[in-house]
Scaffold this motif. Structure first.
Motif, mmCIF file in Angstrom:
data_model
loop_
_atom_site.group_PDB
_atom_site.id
_atom_site.type_symbol
_atom_site.label_atom_id
_atom_site.label_comp_id
_atom_site.label_asym_id
_atom_site.label_seq_id
_atom_site.Cartn_x
_atom_site.Cartn_y
_atom_site.Cartn_z
ATOM 1 N N LEU A 1 0.962 -1.248 -0.375
ATOM 2 C CA LEU A 1 0.139 0.058 -0.130
ATOM 3 C C LEU A 1 0.637 1.697 0.056
ATOM 4 O O LEU A 1 0.778 1.972 -0.434
ATOM 5 C CB LEU A 1 -1.154 0.300 1.249
ATOM 6 C CG LEU A 1 -1.994 0.994 1.277
ATOM 7 C CD1 LEU A 1 -2.764 0.756 0.161
ATOM 8 C CD2 LEU A 1 -2.479 0.809 2.431
ATOM 9 N N LYS B 1 1.455 4.309 -2.666
ATOM 10 C CA LYS B 1 0.795 5.586 -2.462
ATOM 11 C C LYS B 1 2.264 6.382 -2.848
ATOM 12 O O LYS B 1 1.397 7.468 -3.641
ATOM 13 C CB LYS B 1 0.698 6.133 -1.005
ATOM 14 C CG LYS B 1 0.590 7.115 -0.706
ATOM 15 C CD LYS B 1 0.756 7.255 1.177
ATOM 16 C CE LYS B 1 0.106 8.791 1.320
ATOM 17 N NZ LYS B 1 -0.522 9.055 3.323
ATOM 18 N N ARG C 1 -7.058 5.285 -2.666
ATOM 19 C CA ARG C 1 -7.958 5.111 -1.316
ATOM 20 C C ARG C 1 -8.897 4.153 -0.991
ATOM 21 O O ARG C 1 -8.747 3.341 -0.096
ATOM 22 C CB ARG C 1 -9.344 6.831 -1.528
ATOM 23 C CG ARG C 1 -8.490 8.195 -2.019
ATOM 24 C CD ARG C 1 -8.319 9.108 -0.503
ATOM 25 N NE ARG C 1 -8.174 9.985 -0.544
ATOM 26 C CZ ARG C 1 -6.779 10.534 0.294
ATOM 27 N NH1 ARG C 1 -6.162 9.254 0.516
ATOM 28 N NH2 ARG C 1 -6.124 11.404 0.568
ATOM 29 N N GLU D 1 -7.179 1.445 0.468
ATOM 30 C CA GLU D 1 -5.932 2.411 1.637
ATOM 31 C C GLU D 1 -7.792 1.838 2.576
ATOM 32 O O GLU D 1 -7.342 0.585 3.405
ATOM 33 C CB GLU D 1 -6.769 3.577 1.588
ATOM 34 C CG GLU D 1 -5.775 4.044 2.965
ATOM 35 C CD GLU D 1 -5.686 5.327 2.494
ATOM 36 O OE1 GLU D 1 -4.664 5.943 3.324
ATOM 37 O OE2 GLU D 1 -6.025 6.076 2.228
ATOM 38 N N SER E 1 -7.694 -1.022 5.669
ATOM 39 C CA SER E 1 -8.488 -0.585 6.731
ATOM 40 C C SER E 1 -9.210 -1.723 7.065
ATOM 41 O O SER E 1 -9.389 -2.372 8.765
ATOM 42 C CB SER E 1 -9.020 1.065 6.437
ATOM 43 O OG SER E 1 -8.544 1.320 6.370
#
Lengths: 264, 264
Positions: A160, A164, A223, A226, A230
DNA sequence: CATAAAGTTTGGTCATACCAAACAGGGAGG
DNA sequence: CCTCCCTGTTTGGTATGACCAAACTTTATG
């Protein structure tokens, strides 16, 4: 008579049966082509390869040598080699010695590659493949949320992060994007899944690569990644699955609109 | 002179290039074997098949005819045929005319069959394949519980009924068992899944068939199917998934113990 | 000792020949 | 007139033997 001499030529065809059985009734399993004498050679070579008698990544003996070893004509030997090659057990480049390739799951996937490519050109082909990917990945993230180990999480986190960092570089972003999804396929610790991922990326890539990419788009995708991450960390299968479904659905919409492949 | 005549033999080898390009630099995509002249023939035939120029299920022209059509030697033609055959685009039985087979997802699966069979002989091979099946079916029943249509339910119900009727006949039970699971693969309405099911059954079958079967065992399995069905009807994904997981886990335990393939 | 030239494999093709099984026709029998 | 068997033809499977060009090896050379 000259003609006579020429006619002689082939001396012992029938005698060639020396040692090579043509499996008359055999099991005749699924494999289509069978019955020729070449199959005997194929079978033996196949065995020698899997048993390691022919070491992996080492070159195959010369054809003329093989024809002695199997007391078969070069014709047969070549046919055997050709078949084994397209089965992925040996890799033969144009004018070089064929190389032994012990099969792995990836080999299996490349073997279907040719057909899959055809299927993709048919109506709904790409959609079906993509849908199957979504289906599988939904299950994968769910599994990840439930059973991801510490190091799996670490891998995801790193993927991740790399993703980014690459937001401004679309090429790099694509790679890290693929890598991130790839981590999901490793979590079940089953070599079949990474191979499938390999397949998806190589088969669907042609359609993706033609697509315009932009930092904005990349950000959106990041996103999504992400969110998926999460949810996994929070051990929430449903949320993870939904996040992934949305992510891939959006991606599909994007390509669908970009091209105008509504019924692709 | 006779000798002279014989020596002449091969007249135009270089001239044979007439029309057949050997793709010097080409894309050289993933497929290993490439570069031979046969590839040109392969490509053309491949095209004729997918475009329908060569009608599906119809026999291929005779080899001697093809060699004229492509102005290539029989050697090359045969090699092309062999390759296309192992790619699944044509089906060639021992001494019969090869038959054109437009590729479908099932064809793709049979193409990997050979390699998969090898992979299964390796340590953990069967386990990996089986695990992937469990993984996939868990997702499938979950999906079924969420989105099964009326007719899907009907199909499941019928399959379940047939399964029940066959409890006393192990052979029939096996078939209905497979059929029941097969219905699950049809629910996503994606032709890829039934093909995969086809693959699982044909690849894992050898290991199952050797296993002892009994009405008692069948009953247990039937009950499991019943539980899965109920959970699906009640739209309870979690229950369905768990029921299926237990079912397949138990089945695995059974074979694992039956053979003594602890590390299979 | 590196390198270029000469020689030797070895894969790719072609041409030809023959066998045996499949196939197509035609005549005998119902 | 239709069925079945016998026969000539087609066609796939293999075997040989040759030849080319690229790859590989060895040898001579600077």
């Amino acid at each position: 008579m000259a003609a006579a001499q020429i006619a002689v030529g082939r001396t012992g065809k029938d005698s060639s049966v020396s040692g090579i059985e043509v499996e008359p009734g055999g099991d005749a399993h699924s494999m289509p082509q069978s019955g020729r004498a070449a199959d005997a050679v194929i079978a033996k070579l196949e065995e020698q390869i899997v048993t390691g008698a022919l070491e992996n990544n080492s070159p195959l003996p010369a054809e003329r040598q093989l024809m002695e070893q199997f007391s078969a004509s070069r014709t047969v030997i070549r046919e055997a080699i050709a078949t084994l090659s397209s089965r992925g057990l040996i890799e033969s480049r144009p004018r070089f010695r064929p190389v032994v390739r012990k099969p792995d799951y990836e080999t299996a996937l490349t073997a279907v590659g040719g057909i899959v490519r055809h299927l993709l050109t048919e109506r709904g082909g790409v959609k079906n493949l993509y849908d199957s990917r979504v289906f599988l990945e939904r299950a994968l993230v769910r599994q990840a949320a439930i059973a991801a180990q510490k190091d799996d999480i670490v891998q995801l986190r790193e993927a991740l992060a790399a993703n980014k960092r690459a937001i401004d570089n679309s090429d790099a972003f694509y790679l890290t994007d693929v890598a991130f999804h790839g981590v999901l396929y490793t979590i079940p610790k089953n070599p079949i899944f990474p191979a499938i991922h390999e397949g998806y990326t190589s088969w669907l890539a042609p359609h993706w690569e033609k697509m315009l990419r932009s930092p904005e788009r990349n950000l959106v995708n990041f996103r999504s990644h992400e969110a998926i991450f999460s949810a996994i960390v929070e051990r929430d299968p449903d949320a993870a699955e939904e996040a992934l479904a949305n992510h891939l659905k959006a991606a599909w919409e994007y390509v669908r609109v970009t091209f105008d492949l509504d019924q692709l």
